[in-house]
Design an enzyme around this catalytic site. Structure first.
Site, PDB file in Angstrom:
ATOM      1  CB  VAL A   1      -1.294  -0.109   1.333  1.00  0.00           C
ATOM      2  CG1 VAL A   1      -0.248   0.024   2.511  1.00  0.00           C
ATOM      3  CG2 VAL A   1      -1.752   1.276   1.037  1.00  0.00           C
ATOM      4  CE1 TYR A   2       3.320   1.683   4.415  1.00  0.00           C
ATOM      5  CE2 TYR A   2       5.532   0.226   4.213  1.00  0.00           C
ATOM      6  CZ  TYR A   2       4.280   0.788   5.284  1.00  0.00           C
ATOM      7  OH  TYR A   2       4.273   0.560   6.372  1.00  0.00           O
TER       8      TYR A   2
END
Length: 316
Positions: free
Chosen positions: A33-34
């Site tokens: 998700v980064y």
């Protein structure tokens, strides 16, 4: 902090990672998700010729799109997400794969079974949890024993002088079950960086309410940070070094994850790896922020259980 969430200069981010590896850091922790996968791509580029030097960890579970099936800890999503992470990272296996947040809607037996299959397939070497409360850590250990699967071997939790809640239950439970503990945000998102004007910092653009120094919580943090800064200066170190060394000093902590956005930030933190805080200094920190204290519950974002978050579940 690499990618659109922080440092968008890929070449600079690669240089920072290489500087960290050259300094002796051997664990890189990222997540799908980064920056929407961009962070994993940067890490993959950086370790392309140094994969054997790195303990590579990533995470899954937080939303990767609007589709309700692109999140959580179901077998379906685990199988998809690990392949996506391996592709972005340019590797054939992860050393550690972590569930980013508890999935309250999936049977833990399903999650553990799917992750165990990835271990058997050689795609991951071990798996762990992140931001699990003590009761869910115990439930997962019990489930693994009862179902005969592999178990979570690590827990990643937010821990700093300002977020000491893990000391009360998560750390003792992790020690009891022989779990490695990875901690993140030792500077409490910048509050323990020693910087002024946090309202205009990069972190504040993502969570502005948490950096308002005029709120009661902001005033409390600012006052504590000032006292800790004076304590650090008296001990011959910077506040970030004191804060990082404090986290590393806890006997339950296996690894302290740092999140520098620039090489300057990285270089300022590296000395903390060799700093040993005396008992007297730790006692002084306890006087400023008592053990088990959490100055701002909102720091533990994305960790509120559904039973509290959704009002309909609180009704008869």
């Amino acid at each position: 902090m690499f990618g659109s969430m922080g440092n968008s200069d890929h070449q600079d981010a690669v240089r920072i990672i290489h500087r960290a590896l050259d300094a002796g850091i051997n664990l890189i922790d990222t997540a799908d998700v980064y920056s929407g996968g961009e962070s994993e791509e940067i890490v993959g580029t950086a370790i392309r010729d140094r994969r054997d030097d790195v303990v590579l960890a990533s995470k899954f579970g937080l939303p990767m799109g609007a589709d309700a099936n692109q999140r959580g800890a179901s077998r379906r999503w685990i199988v998809r997400s690990v392949e996506n992470s391996l592709r972005r990272l340019g590797t054939d296996h992860l050393d550690l794969y972590q569930l980013h947040r508890p999935d309250h809607d999936t049977d833990p037996a399903e999650t553990l079974s799917a992750l165990s299959d990835l271990v058997q397939a050689g795609k991951i070497l071990a798996f762990g949890s992140s931001m699990f409360p003590a009761e869910l850590i115990v439930e997962a250990q019990w489930t693994a024993e009862r179902r005969g699967t592999h178990r979570f071997l690590t827990e990643q939790t937010m821990y700093s002088i300002f977020t000491r809640r893990p000391e009360a239950s998560v750390f003792p439970v992790a020690q009891r079950h022989d779990l490695g503990v990875l901690t993140f945000s030792p500077l409490n998102g910048g509050w323990l960086s020693g910087r002024r004007g946090l309202e205009s910092s990069h972190r504040a653009t993502m969570r502005p309410d948490s950096y308002d120094s005029e709120t009661p919580t902001g005033q409390e943090k600012a006052a504590a940070a000032a006292k800790l800064g004076a304590l650090a200066a008296e001990a011959g170190m910077t506040l970030p070094q004191l804060a990082t060394a404090f986290v590393r000093a806890h006997p339950a902590v296996t690894s302290v994850l740092i999140g520098p956005r620039t090489q300057e930030q990285l270089d300022s933190l590296l000395p903390a790896a060799d700093i040993e805080l005396s008992d007297d200094l730790l006692d002084c920190i306890d006087e400023i922020v008592p053990p088990g204290t959490e100055l701002d519950p909102a720091d533990n974002y994305a960790a509120t259980p559904p039973a509290i978050e959704h009002h309909l579940r609180r009704r008869g």
